[in-house]
Structures are given as structure tokens and as C-alpha cells.
Design a protein around this motif. Structure first.
Motif, PDB file in Angstrom:
ATOM      1  N   ASN A 161     -35.437 -18.791 -19.117  1.00  0.00           N
ATOM      2  CA  ASN A 161     -34.755 -19.168 -17.665  1.00  0.00           C
ATOM      3  C   ASN A 161     -35.299 -20.406 -18.188  1.00  0.00           C
ATOM      4  O   ASN A 161     -36.022 -21.158 -18.937  1.00  0.00           O
ATOM      5  CB  ASN A 161     -35.286 -18.944 -16.631  1.00  0.00           C
ATOM      6  CG  ASN A 161     -36.464 -17.980 -16.577  1.00  0.00           C
ATOM      7  OD1 ASN A 161     -37.483 -18.653 -17.782  1.00  0.00           O
ATOM      8  ND2 ASN A 161     -37.461 -17.259 -15.356  1.00  0.00           N
ATOM      9  N   GLU A 162     -35.293 -21.019 -16.595  1.00  0.00           N
ATOM     10  CA  GLU A 162     -36.140 -22.257 -15.971  1.00  0.00           C
ATOM     11  C   GLU A 162     -37.459 -22.720 -16.408  1.00  0.00           C
ATOM     12  O   GLU A 162     -38.467 -23.821 -16.532  1.00  0.00           O
ATOM     13  CB  GLU A 162     -35.802 -22.612 -14.610  1.00  0.00           C
ATOM     14  CG  GLU A 162     -36.162 -22.276 -13.949  1.00  0.00           C
ATOM     15  CD  GLU A 162     -36.366 -23.019 -12.562  1.00  0.00           C
ATOM     16  OE1 GLU A 162     -36.927 -21.744 -12.039  1.00  0.00           O
ATOM     17  OE2 GLU A 162     -35.415 -23.561 -12.473  1.00  0.00           O
ATOM     18  N   VAL A 163     -38.425 -21.685 -16.655  1.00  0.00           N
ATOM     19  CA  VAL A 163     -39.949 -21.724 -16.769  1.00  0.00           C
ATOM     20  C   VAL A 163     -39.782 -21.884 -18.723  1.00  0.00           C
ATOM     21  O   VAL A 163     -40.002 -22.113 -19.230  1.00  0.00           O
ATOM     22  CB  VAL A 163     -40.665 -20.911 -16.078  1.00  0.00           C
ATOM     23  CG1 VAL A 163     -42.153 -20.572 -16.693  1.00  0.00           C
ATOM     24  CG2 VAL A 163     -40.440 -21.184 -14.914  1.00  0.00           C
ATOM     25  N   GLY A 164     -39.178 -20.219 -18.761  1.00  0.00           N
ATOM     26  CA  GLY A 164     -39.518 -19.446 -20.829  1.00  0.00           C
ATOM     27  C   GLY A 164     -38.451 -20.493 -21.437  1.00  0.00           C
ATOM     28  O   GLY A 164     -39.199 -20.588 -22.153  1.00  0.00           O
ATOM     29  N   GLY A 165     -37.576 -21.383 -20.878  1.00  0.00           N
ATOM     30  CA  GLY A 165     -37.176 -21.990 -22.143  1.00  0.00           C
ATOM     31  C   GLY A 165     -37.452 -23.253 -22.174  1.00  0.00           C
ATOM     32  O   GLY A 165     -37.968 -23.708 -23.551  1.00  0.00           O
ATOM     33  N   PRO A 166     -38.373 -23.910 -21.698  1.00  0.00           N
ATOM     34  CA  PRO A 166     -39.105 -24.997 -21.577  1.00  0.00           C
ATOM     35  C   PRO A 166     -40.337 -24.634 -21.961  1.00  0.00           C
ATOM     36  O   PRO A 166     -40.984 -26.201 -23.144  1.00  0.00           O
ATOM     37  CB  PRO A 166     -39.464 -25.759 -20.049  1.00  0.00           C
ATOM     38  CG  PRO A 166     -38.351 -25.675 -19.459  1.00  0.00           C
ATOM     39  CD  PRO A 166     -37.762 -24.502 -20.078  1.00  0.00           C
ATOM     40  N   LEU A 167     -41.235 -23.890 -22.051  1.00  0.00           N
ATOM     41  CA  LEU A 167     -42.080 -23.501 -22.193  1.00  0.00           C
ATOM     42  C   LEU A 167     -41.832 -23.281 -23.809  1.00  0.00           C
ATOM     43  O   LEU A 167     -43.375 -23.405 -25.324  1.00  0.00           O
ATOM     44  CB  LEU A 167     -43.233 -21.942 -21.945  1.00  0.00           C
ATOM     45  CG  LEU A 167     -43.221 -22.246 -20.771  1.00  0.00           C
ATOM     46  CD1 LEU A 167     -43.900 -20.825 -19.964  1.00  0.00           C
ATOM     47  CD2 LEU A 167     -44.972 -23.395 -20.251  1.00  0.00           C
ATOM     48  N   THR A 168     -41.222 -22.725 -24.660  1.00  0.00           N
ATOM     49  CA  THR A 168     -40.563 -22.375 -25.861  1.00  0.00           C
ATOM     50  C   THR A 168     -40.463 -23.696 -26.510  1.00  0.00           C
ATOM     51  O   THR A 168     -40.983 -24.414 -27.607  1.00  0.00           O
ATOM     52  CB  THR A 168     -39.259 -21.623 -26.107  1.00  0.00           C
ATOM     53  OG1 THR A 168     -39.196 -20.044 -25.917  1.00  0.00           O
ATOM     54  CG2 THR A 168     -38.999 -21.071 -27.484  1.00  0.00           C
ATOM     55  N   MET A 169     -40.021 -24.556 -25.867  1.00  0.00           N
ATOM     56  CA  MET A 169     -38.941 -25.673 -26.417  1.00  0.00           C
ATOM     57  C   MET A 169     -40.447 -27.011 -26.710  1.00  0.00           C
ATOM     58  O   MET A 169     -40.713 -26.892 -27.718  1.00  0.00           O
ATOM     59  CB  MET A 169     -38.307 -26.615 -25.371  1.00  0.00           C
ATOM     60  CG  MET A 169     -37.235 -25.931 -25.669  1.00  0.00           C
ATOM     61  SD  MET A 169     -35.945 -26.400 -23.970  1.00  0.00           S
ATOM     62  CE  MET A 169     -34.924 -25.784 -23.726  1.00  0.00           C
ATOM     63  N   LEU A 170     -42.034 -27.031 -26.188  1.00  0.00           N
ATOM     64  CA  LEU A 170     -42.635 -27.704 -26.283  1.00  0.00           C
ATOM     65  C   LEU A 170     -43.740 -26.635 -27.244  1.00  0.00           C
ATOM     66  O   LEU A 170     -44.682 -27.506 -27.927  1.00  0.00           O
ATOM     67  CB  LEU A 170     -43.526 -27.201 -25.025  1.00  0.00           C
ATOM     68  CG  LEU A 170     -42.665 -28.555 -23.766  1.00  0.00           C
ATOM     69  CD1 LEU A 170     -43.522 -27.964 -22.049  1.00  0.00           C
ATOM     70  CD2 LEU A 170     -42.618 -29.571 -24.412  1.00  0.00           C
ATOM     71  N   ARG A 171     -43.852 -25.690 -27.829  1.00  0.00           N
ATOM     72  CA  ARG A 171     -43.836 -25.433 -29.255  1.00  0.00           C
ATOM     73  C   ARG A 171     -43.231 -26.027 -30.194  1.00  0.00           C
ATOM     74  O   ARG A 171     -44.062 -25.927 -31.603  1.00  0.00           O
ATOM     75  CB  ARG A 171     -43.959 -24.161 -29.129  1.00  0.00           C
ATOM     76  CG  ARG A 171     -44.592 -22.993 -28.397  1.00  0.00           C
ATOM     77  CD  ARG A 171     -44.216 -21.792 -28.382  1.00  0.00           C
ATOM     78  NE  ARG A 171     -44.221 -21.246 -29.205  1.00  0.00           N
ATOM     79  CZ  ARG A 171     -43.505 -20.111 -29.719  1.00  0.00           C
ATOM     80  NH1 ARG A 171     -42.206 -19.789 -28.731  1.00  0.00           N
ATOM     81  NH2 ARG A 171     -43.100 -19.501 -31.395  1.00  0.00           N
ATOM     82  N   VAL A 172     -42.415 -27.082 -30.654  1.00  0.00           N
ATOM     83  CA  VAL A 172     -41.656 -27.640 -31.231  1.00  0.00           C
ATOM     84  C   VAL A 172     -42.745 -28.820 -31.884  1.00  0.00           C
ATOM     85  O   VAL A 172     -43.506 -29.036 -31.280  1.00  0.00           O
ATOM     86  CB  VAL A 172     -40.552 -28.114 -30.722  1.00  0.00           C
ATOM     87  CG1 VAL A 172     -40.242 -29.136 -32.289  1.00  0.00           C
ATOM     88  CG2 VAL A 172     -39.502 -27.187 -31.100  1.00  0.00           C
ATOM     89  N   ARG A 173     -43.243 -28.748 -33.328  1.00  0.00           N
ATOM     90  CA  ARG A 173     -43.704 -29.862 -33.845  1.00  0.00           C
ATOM     91  C   ARG A 173     -43.225 -31.027 -34.514  1.00  0.00           C
ATOM     92  O   ARG A 173     -41.855 -30.450 -34.752  1.00  0.00           O
ATOM     93  CB  ARG A 173     -45.014 -29.355 -34.595  1.00  0.00           C
ATOM     94  CG  ARG A 173     -45.784 -28.640 -33.049  1.00  0.00           C
ATOM     95  CD  ARG A 173     -47.115 -27.871 -34.836  1.00  0.00           C
ATOM     96  NE  ARG A 173     -46.368 -26.846 -35.911  1.00  0.00           N
ATOM     97  CZ  ARG A 173     -47.237 -26.036 -36.554  1.00  0.00           C
ATOM     98  NH1 ARG A 173     -48.315 -26.699 -36.626  1.00  0.00           N
ATOM     99  NH2 ARG A 173     -47.089 -26.036 -37.822  1.00  0.00           N
ATOM    100  N   ASP A 174     -43.161 -31.630 -35.472  1.00  0.00           N
ATOM    101  CA  ASP A 174     -42.682 -32.142 -35.961  1.00  0.00           C
ATOM    102  C   ASP A 174     -42.617 -32.096 -37.765  1.00  0.00           C
ATOM    103  O   ASP A 174     -41.452 -32.895 -37.992  1.00  0.00           O
ATOM    104  CB  ASP A 174     -43.500 -34.033 -36.383  1.00  0.00           C
ATOM    105  CG  ASP A 174     -43.882 -34.294 -35.007  1.00  0.00           C
ATOM    106  OD1 ASP A 174     -42.913 -35.285 -34.218  1.00  0.00           O
ATOM    107  OD2 ASP A 174     -45.264 -35.099 -34.832  1.00  0.00           O
TER     108      ASP A 174
END
Length: 482
Positions: A161-174
């Protein structure tokens, strides 16, 4: 998360930087993951102090500091007194804060910026998955396949959702090659917001059903909402669509992207045939790209074959050979925690704990699976709780499930919770049934009854919506018969 300075984070979220007394300034680099639960914070991470319906994250900012948070994103500046926990923390005022108008929006804004930067550097493929049922199972399968090709980030649990989605996306690295994002919604526009944060290269739509129908307001609204996944895909993207679902198949006309069909339909490019469901999973033949291979998929439930086909469609686009796709499928033992999870075993009693979510479609599929896997010498016992978020459809759908349990000749129906009582009434009103239905208001009463009455070789399905909490009853039964 990728490395960003405090100044860059403040700009991304539209906030005001309040430097801590510990020497952190605009050029200080932050690379820790984001959290909204202070209990999950680890040293170096960012804590977003969200205001929820029941609590206020600002009250737990001190706990986040104590756990080692490197940055607080807050809606009001917090003083040292508010950041002290039980004892005076000498470093309480050291942690920088970014003050924003709204913390949840700031979380999404930071996720958008991180994904944008990684995409701009090249090498990141984003897979978005939605549907009324099967999102988490499909996400787990896609992640397992993508990991064969390189570093993969996928939604944890059911973060969609609007919280879980961004939390996942912020785990992305280079170094991340694939982001697998489960995208759910309880209202129109929510999937569109998530896809705007992380525009998919591959968009998957599994089903359109009555899950959350009470919030959506009907099946057509659900259809419009789920179609947000593919509506804005560019021509260079791929839409992976369920050919067997009449609503999903309509979405082919709504996207500019290439379409790859999956399903049992002869037109499906990724297709299954010769399906044989049993207590040890489902066997089928998978057809894709001119190849046909046998599969033994250990996850219980014939309905999970569709999730396997959807995941296969994604994996082939990512470049994984079909033989490796099949290897991943055959190594799966469960869809996810509390999803067709097989437990028990003592005295031949099998407990199938599938009580994390329940919609009319998934409840129906669960009952069909129970009927298929029952041992000839044992009984089939369905322990069912309420299906939530159905709104005006609730009574009708609970009645329908009660009738289906009878018509599938489930040996015994155990209904738990007053919200599910209509299901029990529906079953006992079906006079042709030679089984029985019993009703209990509490899980403890149901547990005591089942411990007295379950027999050797019985197969028990525990199924309800998450809010009904029957997953814990399933765990207790699984432990009792371990």
C-alpha cells in the motif's frame, strides 16, 4: 537505500532540515533503509513519524533514536525531552530531523526520487504485480526467479500500500537489478500512485474479484482500479494479463504495452495443461515459447497454478530459461506464511493454515482444494471465519460459501466469529447435506471443540480474512498435531 545527503533528502521530500547537535549537516550522507515502526529501526536507518488512525509516530521517535536512527522525518520539530526514552539520552538531540507537511507523502516522495535515480543509471527492471487474489504468492515466485539473474528487491510480507510500497522501493540500491513490487489498493487511484513512484517495465494483473468490494463499491470499480497497473505503461513495457479472467482480458484494449497472456486458454502464450491437484501439490505441464515441460508444484491448491504461470511470464521476459523457471517452481514448499501452509502430521492429521486473507474467490478455491486433498479414510473439516471488506455483498457471499461447503460435501464445517454466522446458517439450511455445521463465537471454543473431535487422517482447512485472526488458531492446531 542509495547514498543521499541530508540536503538531497530534504529537497526530495519538500522538507526543512533541522541539523542535530551531533555535527550532522546538509552534506551528511544517509544510506540506511526507511522504517515507520520504531520497533523495526536499526542503526543508520530513517524513521518516518507517521500519524495513524490509532497512534502517532511522533510518540515513538525517542524509541527510534534509542535504536540508532540516523534521521527523523517528522511533521513537527521534536525537542530533546520528546526524544528521551525512560532515561536521559545524551545523544538525543544529535539526530537530525526533516520537518515535512505530511510524513506518508514524504515517504512516497523519497521512494520516487530513489527509484528515479537508480533507473536513470540503468540496469534496474521494475515488475509491478496487482490483482484481487494471488499478489503475494506471485511476487514471491517472481522474486525467486529474478534472484537467479541478479540482485533482487521484493516486497516483504504483504507490503503493497501507500506505506509498504515505498518502504520496499527504498531498499533499492545501485546494484539492484530487479525490483518486484506488490501493488494493492482499497480505492481508485492508489495503484496509479504506486506505479507513478516506480513505473513498471512489466505490469502483471492476476484477477479482478470481490476482494475489498465494500471499499471499492463494486466489481466495475475494482476493474477500473486494477487496470491502473497497465493503463499508463509505455509501448516499450510488457503487460502480463490473465487470459481466463474476463475482466483482466479487457485490459488489453487499455494499454499501449505489449501483451503477454497467461492461463489455461488456448490463446495464452504461457499455458498449463494436464492439471492434477493432490495433497502433495499440483502437477501440470507448462507450455511457453515452443517448449513444454512437466512441473510438480508443491504449493497446495490448483488455483496457484495461475500464479505460477504469471510468474513464468515475467521470468521469461527477464531472460530466465524455462527449465530454470520450472526448477524454481518445484523448490517452493508454500505460497507464503499463512497461505496454504501445511502443518500437523501427528496421527495423520493435516492442518492447512490459509487464514491470512480471504475473499469469496480465495475462500471458494480453498474449499475446492480441501475436497481434492482429503484422504479417503479421513474427513474434510473446514474451519472458516469472516470475509471482511465486502460491504453490501457480505451476506450474499457468506451464504454462497456456506452452500458451496455443502455441495462439495465437506465433512464438517466449523464457523468461528459472529461476523461469519451467516455462513453457518446457510449451511445448516441446506437440508440435503448429511454433514454438520457448528458455530463458536471465540477461537478458544473452536480450538477446544476441534481438539476433542478431530480424528486420525482428518484434513483441516483454516481460512478467514486477516482481521478475523484465525491464522493464530491454525498455528495452535498445527502445533498441537505436530
Amino acid at each position: 537505500m542509495i547514498e543521499l545527503t541530508l540536503a538531497e533528502i530534504a529537497e526530495a521530500v519538500g522538507g526543512r532540515l533541522v541539523a542535530g547537535s551531533g555535527g550532522a549537516g546538509p552534506d551528511t550522507v544517509i544510506s540506511g533503509e526507511a522504517q515507520t515502526d520504531s520497533r523495526e529501526v536499526r542503526p543508520g536507518q530513517i524513521f518516518f513519524a507517521r500519524r495513524g488512525e490509532e497512534t502517532d509516530g511522533h510518540l515513538f521517535a525517542g524509541k527510534a533514536v534509542e535504536a540508532g536512527a540516523a534521521l527523523l522525518v517528522v511533521e513537527r520539530e521534536l525537542d530533546e525531552h520528546e526524544l528521551s526514552v525512560e532515561r536521559e539520552l545524551e545523544a538525543a538531540g544529535d539526530v537530525p530531523q526533516i520537518v515535512v507537511p505530511e510524513a506518508t507523502e514524504a515517504l512516497g516522495a523519497l521512494a520516487t526520487e530513489v527509484v528515479r535515480r537508480v533507473r536513470a543509471r540503468g540496469g534496474l527492471t521494475i515488475v509491478g504485480i496487482t490483482g484481487s487474489n494471488g499478489k503475494t504468492t506471485t511476487k514471491n515466485l517472481v522474486a525467486g526467479m529474478a534472484e537467479r539473474l541478479g540482485e533482487t528487491v521484493a516486497s516483504e510480507k504483504s507490503f503493497n500500500n501507500e506505506v509498504g510500497g515505498p518502504l520496499t522501493m527504498l531498499r533499492v540500491r545501485d546494484t539492484t537489478e530487479t525490483l518486484v513490487a506488490e501493488m494493492g489498493a482499497s480505492a481508485e487511484g492508489e495503484i496509479a500512485r504506486l506505479t507513478a513512484m516506480a513505473p513498471p517495465h512489466i505490469g502483471v494483473v492476476l484477477t479482478v474479484g470481490l476482494a475489498h468490494a465494500g471499499e471499492f463499491g463494486g466489481i466495475e470499480t475494482t476493474f477500473r482500479t486494477k487496470s491502473e497497473m497497465v493503463r499508463d505503461l509505455p509501448e516499450t513495457a510488457l503487460a502480463v494479463l490473465n487470459r481466463d479472467d474476463p475482466y483482466v482480458s479487457r485490459m488489453a484494449e487499455m494499454t499501449r504495452a505489449r501483451v503477454r497472456w497467461f492461463g489455461l486458454h488456448p490463446e495464452a502464450e504461457v499455458r498449463a495443461s494436464d492439471i492434477d491437484a493432490g495433497a502433495d501439490g499440483t502437477r501440470f505441464t507448462i507450455h511457453a515459447g515452443g517448449e513444454s515441460l512437466p512441473v510438480h508444484f508443491p504449493v497446495l491448491g490448483e488455483h496457484h497454478v495461475m500464479n505460477a504461470l504469471a510468474a513464468t511470464s515475467v521470468a521469461l521476459e527477464l531472460g530466465l530459461p524455462l527449465a530454470e523457471v520450472v526448477d524454481v517452481l518445484q523448490r517452493q514448499t508454500r505460497a507464503a506464511r499463512w497461505r496454504m501452509e501445511v502443518m500437523g502430521g501427528r496421527d495423520g492429521v493435516t492442518i492447512v493454515n490459509d487464514a491470512y486473507n480471504a475473499s469469496p474467490d480465495s475462500m471458494s478455491a480453498g474449499l475446492r482444494t480441501l475436497a481434492q486433498i482429503r484422504k479417503p479414510q479421513g474427513r474434510s473439516v473446514a474451519v472458516l471465519g469472516a470475509m471482511s471488506e465486502l460491504g453490501e455483498y457480505s451476506v450474499e457471499e457468506h451464504i454462497r460459501i456456506g452452500l458451496q461447503a455443502v455441495r462439495l460435501r465437506i465433512s464438517e464445517l466449523v464457523v468461528v466469529g459472529k461476523e461469519a454466522r451467516q455462513l453457518h446458517i446457510s449451511a445448516i439450511n441446506e437440508g440435503s447435506w448429511d454433514g454438520e455445521s457448528v458455530f463458536f463465537e471465540t477461537q478458544d471454543e473452536a480450538y477446544d471443540y476441534l481438539m476433542r473431535t478431530l480424528r486420525p487422517d482428518d484434513t483441516v482447512l483454516v481460512k478467514s480474512s486477516n482481521s478475523a485472526g484465525l491464522r493464530f488458531l491454525g498455528d495452535r492446531l498445527g502445533e498441537a498435531f505436530a
